[in-house]
Each structure stands twice: as C-alpha cells, then as structure tokens.
Design an enzyme around this catalytic site. Structure first.
Site, PDB file in Angstrom:
ATOM      1  N   TYR A 254      -2.949  -5.669  -0.660  1.00 40.64           N
ATOM      2  CA  TYR A 254      -2.010  -6.589  -1.313  1.00 40.64           C
ATOM      3  C   TYR A 254      -0.950  -7.058  -0.326  1.00 40.64           C
ATOM      4  O   TYR A 254      -0.736  -8.270  -0.146  1.00 40.64           O
ATOM      5  CB  TYR A 254      -1.350  -5.908  -2.511  1.00 40.64           C
ATOM      6  CG  TYR A 254      -0.199  -6.704  -3.096  1.00 40.64           C
ATOM      7  CD1 TYR A 254      -0.441  -7.868  -3.820  1.00 40.64           C
ATOM      8  CD2 TYR A 254       1.123  -6.309  -2.903  1.00 40.64           C
ATOM      9  CE1 TYR A 254       0.607  -8.614  -4.346  1.00 40.64           C
ATOM     10  CE2 TYR A 254       2.175  -7.043  -3.428  1.00 40.64           C
ATOM     11  CZ  TYR A 254       1.914  -8.194  -4.145  1.00 40.64           C
ATOM     12  OH  TYR A 254       2.960  -8.936  -4.659  1.00 40.64           O
TER      13      TYR A 254
ATOM     14  N   LYS B  44      -0.560 -10.857   1.167  1.00 41.27           N
ATOM     15  CA  LYS B  44       0.672 -11.581   0.840  1.00 41.27           C
ATOM     16  C   LYS B  44       1.410 -11.983   2.115  1.00 41.27           C
ATOM     17  O   LYS B  44       2.040 -13.051   2.171  1.00 41.27           O
ATOM     18  CB  LYS B  44       1.577 -10.724  -0.049  1.00 41.27           C
ATOM     19  CG  LYS B  44       1.059 -10.514  -1.461  1.00 41.27           C
ATOM     20  CD  LYS B  44       1.024 -11.805  -2.271  1.00 41.27           C
ATOM     21  CE  LYS B  44       2.400 -12.221  -2.742  1.00 41.27           C
ATOM     22  NZ  LYS B  44       2.340 -13.414  -3.642  1.00 41.27           N
TER      23      LYS B  44
END
Length: 355
Positions: free
Chosen positions: A152, A156
């Site tokens: 993640y 990102k």
C-alpha cells in the site's frame, strides 16, 4: 458547520464541476457532502451504487479506476477532481495494489490532462515516507524511504510522486497526507478496533508510550476543500504534498481506548512486545502466503511496526500555505462518535422491536 474560511473556499468551487473518486467512501462522502451543501455540481466515480448520494444531487459514474475510458468519461467537463479512491490494507499481492493505486491514478491524470481539468487534489498517506522508525514532528522534507514495508505505502508513494510531477500551468496538482482518519460512519479504523475488542483479540503492541496524530473526519474533508482553493490562490501549493492531522499527538493506546469507550467497551489491558508482534506477523505472512489466503492476517510486520512507533507531524506548511486549522478537536470528535453510536443503537433497537 465548517469554519468561515472553509465555507469561503468551498463556495469558490461551487461555480464549476467537481468529481470525487471514491465519493461513496468514508472520506470521499464527507467531501461530496460539503460540495453539495455549497451547491456545487458534483459527480462521484465509484464501483458501488450510492442512491443516497444521487438523491442529494450527485451524479454517479459506476466504474473501476483501471478502466481508462470510463475514467475519462467521468472526468470530462470537470474543473476540479478530488482523487480519493484507492486500494488500502496490508494484505494482497503487489499487483493488487499497483493496478488501482498507480494505474488508476495514471488514468485519472491522463483524463485530467486531456479533459482540461484545472485542479487535482490527490489523497495520499503519511505511510509514503514511513521507514519503520519513529516519526516525531516530521515535516514534508522527510524523504521517501529506499524500501517500503507494505505494498500500500509503496504504491501510494509512486502515485503521489507522479501526481506532483504532473503539476503545471494547465493542470495544478496537490497531495494531502491525512493520518488515521476517524469519526462517525467510519468503515475502516473504528469498526475494526471494535470487532477485535469484542472478540478479545486486541492487544497493545510495544510499551504503549508511542504518540500518534489522528485526523477527525470533518478536518480531513476541510483540508481537501482548502487544498483545491489554494491551487488558485497560492502558487506555492501546486506540486507539493502536505501532512494533515488534528495536530494533537497522544499515546496511541489512549486514543484506542477512548474510541472503544465511545462504543461502551472496556480498555485494552493486555499487551505484547514489538519484537514478538513482528515475529508473529512474519510467521503469519508466511503461513497465509503458503495457502494463498486472501484474508488479511491478524498481524503483519508492517502493522506491528505501525502500532509500536510514533507518528506525528509538523502541520506548519498546511497551516501557512493552505490555511488549514483543525476545528474539531479529538475530545469533541469523541463526543460526536459517542452520540453517533448512541443514535445507531437506538435505531437498531427500534428496528428489532418492529420485527
């Protein structure tokens, strides 16, 4: 009610068309509601159907971020795009996160360029600069780590950098890094804490002294509105990232216990060392990986490190360049959360009596 300067900022957006990706989610919906209250023309792009938002006046585009054609159709005719949608979590393959978070963001960027969008506000995360160590009062000069501890945060970070690099005279971009957004209607942090506490599976990790920043939902939504307005009024804001929080760092487990109390649950009293949590997390990652489980393990090394380290940030840049000031304190937010739980419980009891 938002502060006057936030109302002024959102009123400036009411003359154009706004799109919120992930507009049916926790943060996305809060942004949508602020825009609709200011009589802005609002569209949402989401995978699910949200009739309640359509009833409020929002136009819905039901699509996946990975569908470039659908994204372009949703973006067409918009002046401002709030790109909130993302694949969150700590479990899954790199591809599971890369496709929605990076490919999806590239589709949004391409659509914004080709559609003549003036402003793009990207919802990022402080985890893009987390390297496993304490972050105490860090500001936006903190570099991206050489190695991320979760897919993640890694994806990102890639998306954030591409969004900021895309900023220019025709398309102005900005990234916000809100930390641990919570409040009424939260469908991520609060319900997970409560579910684990009720199941007796919630443990303090580490010595309990690590301090963290959190962000009440109204403050996070306000920050997005202010960021969009700043792209018109402050040239310094374009192409930059900003930490967003309540600016009230507290011991993590004090906050956890306070949230549990709003739901009438007792505090967490049992704990585990950071080292043991990391060991268990690593073993669970291997076990779940071997059987190719799609379920998230109860513990991972990333979660263990997140729960045992400090994460609080210097908000000077957001205050100075965006005019951001959190107007709902943690204590006030807890009162509102308690009231929300009480209202929901009363509604559930009424439904049970009617059955």
């Amino acid at each position: 009610m938002p502060p006057a300067h936030v109302e002024n900022a959102v009123s400036g957006l009411s003359h154009g068309n706004c799109l919120v990706t992930g507009g049916g989610g926790f943060l996305g919906r809060a942004i949508v509601e602020r825009l609709i209250a200011a009589r802005a023309r609002v569209s949402i792009l989401a995978r699910q159907n949200y009739p309640e938002l359509r009833a409020m006046g929002a136009v819905q585009w039901r699509a996946d971020l990975r569908d470039a054609t659908a994204v372009a159709e949703a973006v067409a005719g918009c002046d401002t795009v709030f790109h909130v949608a993302a694949r969150a979590g700590v479990w899954g393959s790199y591809r599971d996160f890369f496709e929605p978070n990076v490919i999806g963001t590239r589709n949004v960027l391409r659509a914004c360029r080709e559609g003549g969008v003036a402003r793009l506000v990207y919802t990022s995360s402080p985890s893009v600069v987390f390297d496993g160590r304490d972050m105490c009062g860090v500001d936006e000069s903190s570099p991206y780590p050489l190695r991320h501890h979760s897919h993640y945060s890694a994806t990102k970070a890639v998306a954030e950098q591409e969004v900021l690099a895309a900023s220019g005279p025709s398309l102005r971009t900005i990234a916000l890094r809100p930390h641990l957004v919570w409040g009424p209607r939260d469908n991520h942090i609060v319900p997970r804490l409560i579910a684990r506490a009720r199941a007796g599976k919630l443990r303090r990790v580490g010595d309990g002294k690590n301090r963290v920043d959190t962000t009440y939902i109204d403050n996070a939504a306000d920050a997005h509105i202010l960021a969009a307005a700043a792209l018109d009024t402050n040239p310094r804001a374009a192409g930059r990232a900003y930490f967003i929080s309540n600016g009230e760092p507290r011991p993590l487990w004090d906050i956890v216990n306070a949230i549990l109390a709003t739901a009438g649950l007792p505090p967490v009293t049992r704990g585990i060392s950071r080292g043991m949590a990391c060991l268990l997390g690593g073993l669970m990652e291997v076990a779940y990986g071997v059987v190719r489980s799609t379920r998230e393990p109860p513990m991972t090394r990333f979660v263990a490190n997140e729960l045992a380290t400090s994460h609080w940030f210097d908000l000077s840049a957001a205050r100075r360049e965006l005019g951001y000031e959190p107007h709902v304190s943690i204590d006030e937010g807890l009162k509102r959360l308690t009231l929300w739980f009480g209202t929901r419980s009363a509604s559930e009891r009424a439904e049970q009596r009617a059955q």
